[in-house]
Design a protein around this motif. Structure first.
Motif, PDB file in Angstrom:
ATOM      1  N   MET A   1       0.821  -1.175   0.056  1.00 42.02           N
ATOM      2  CA  MET A   1       0.028  -0.133   0.030  1.00 42.02           C
ATOM      3  C   MET A   1       0.838   1.180  -0.093  1.00 42.02           C
ATOM      4  O   MET A   1       0.604   2.198  -0.465  1.00 42.02           O
ATOM      5  N   LYS A  55       0.974  -8.189  -9.376  1.00 47.54           N
ATOM      6  CA  LYS A  55       0.532  -9.280  -8.452  1.00 47.54           C
ATOM      7  C   LYS A  55       1.567  -9.462  -7.126  1.00 47.54           C
ATOM      8  O   LYS A  55       1.089  -9.525  -6.014  1.00 47.54           O
ATOM      9  N   TYR A  58       1.521  -5.552  -5.678  1.00 42.21           N
ATOM     10  CA  TYR A  58       0.300  -5.040  -5.152  1.00 42.21           C
ATOM     11  C   TYR A  58      -0.620  -5.963  -5.391  1.00 42.21           C
ATOM     12  O   TYR A  58      -1.483  -6.114  -6.252  1.00 42.21           O
ATOM     13  N   PRO A  59      -0.661  -7.073  -4.428  1.00 38.80           N
ATOM     14  CA  PRO A  59      -1.687  -8.235  -4.597  1.00 38.80           C
ATOM     15  C   PRO A  59      -3.071  -7.786  -4.588  1.00 38.80           C
ATOM     16  O   PRO A  59      -3.840  -8.554  -5.193  1.00 38.80           O
ATOM     17  N   ASP A  60      -3.394  -6.736  -4.015  1.00 33.56           N
ATOM     18  CA  ASP A  60      -4.816  -6.257  -3.870  1.00 33.56           C
ATOM     19  C   ASP A  60      -5.069  -5.436  -5.175  1.00 33.56           C
ATOM     20  O   ASP A  60      -6.261  -4.736  -5.231  1.00 33.56           O
ATOM     21  N   ALA A  61      -4.272  -4.948  -6.093  1.00 34.93           N
ATOM     22  CA  ALA A  61      -4.565  -4.010  -7.162  1.00 34.93           C
ATOM     23  C   ALA A  61      -5.319  -4.642  -8.165  1.00 34.93           C
ATOM     24  O   ALA A  61      -5.261  -5.893  -8.344  1.00 34.93           O
ATOM     25  N   VAL A  62      -6.270  -3.740  -8.769  1.00 32.76           N
ATOM     26  CA  VAL A  62      -7.053  -4.247 -10.084  1.00 32.76           C
ATOM     27  C   VAL A  62      -6.969  -3.265 -11.016  1.00 32.76           C
ATOM     28  O   VAL A  62      -7.065  -1.936 -10.887  1.00 32.76           O
ATOM     29  N   LYS A  79      -6.681   0.349  -9.287  1.00 34.24           N
ATOM     30  CA  LYS A  79      -7.502   0.616  -8.021  1.00 34.24           C
ATOM     31  C   LYS A  79      -7.117  -0.368  -6.756  1.00 34.24           C
ATOM     32  O   LYS A  79      -7.097  -1.380  -7.098  1.00 34.24           O
ATOM     33  N   MET A  80      -6.789   0.285  -5.739  1.00 29.67           N
ATOM     34  CA  MET A  80      -6.709  -0.529  -4.622  1.00 29.67           C
ATOM     35  C   MET A  80      -7.719  -0.005  -3.428  1.00 29.67           C
ATOM     36  O   MET A  80      -7.614   0.970  -2.994  1.00 29.67           O
ATOM     37  N   GLY A  81      -8.926  -0.679  -3.367  1.00 27.26           N
ATOM     38  CA  GLY A  81      -9.706  -0.135  -2.178  1.00 27.26           C
ATOM     39  C   GLY A  81     -10.492   1.173  -2.902  1.00 27.26           C
ATOM     40  O   GLY A  81     -10.920   0.973  -4.011  1.00 27.26           O
TER      41      GLY A  81
END
Length: 98
Positions: A1, A55, A58-62, A79-81
């Motif tokens: 993050m 990945k 930033y494993p949570d990134a889309v 986008k992350m969150g």
């Protein structure tokens, strides 16, 4: 993050599209335009090295959009969150500071 926030901060700080240079003599002002030309591509067209690097870092990134330049540099709108930003990578998945 922290990497995403830092990358977004660096990106926003360096996105000066215009740089003005005023010569010492005369009151003429020159304007230089600096812009990278990126073409939007399908997310599926991204090299595996780039998606794998995302990945890992930033494993949570889309990824919402992907772009490529003539020099094979990739711009990823991610986008992350509730945060959004852009990341840049070369075709080998190495991150580029812009």
């Amino acid at each position: 993050m922290k990497k995403l926030v830092l990358s977004v901060a660096v990106l926003l700080g360096s996105l000066s599209t215009f740089a003005a240079i005023a010569p010492v003599q005369n009151s003429v002002e020159k304007v230089i335009t600096i812009a990278d030309e990126y073409t939007e591509i399908k997310i599926e067209e991204l090299p595996t090295a780039v998606t794998d690097a995302l990945k890992i870092a930033y494993p949570d990134a889309v990824i919402s959009k992907a772009y490529v330049s003539e020099t094979k540099e990739y711009k990823l709108d991610v986008k992350m969150g509730d945060k959004e930003g852009s990341l840049f990578a070369d075709e080998n998945g190495k991150w580029i500071q812009k």
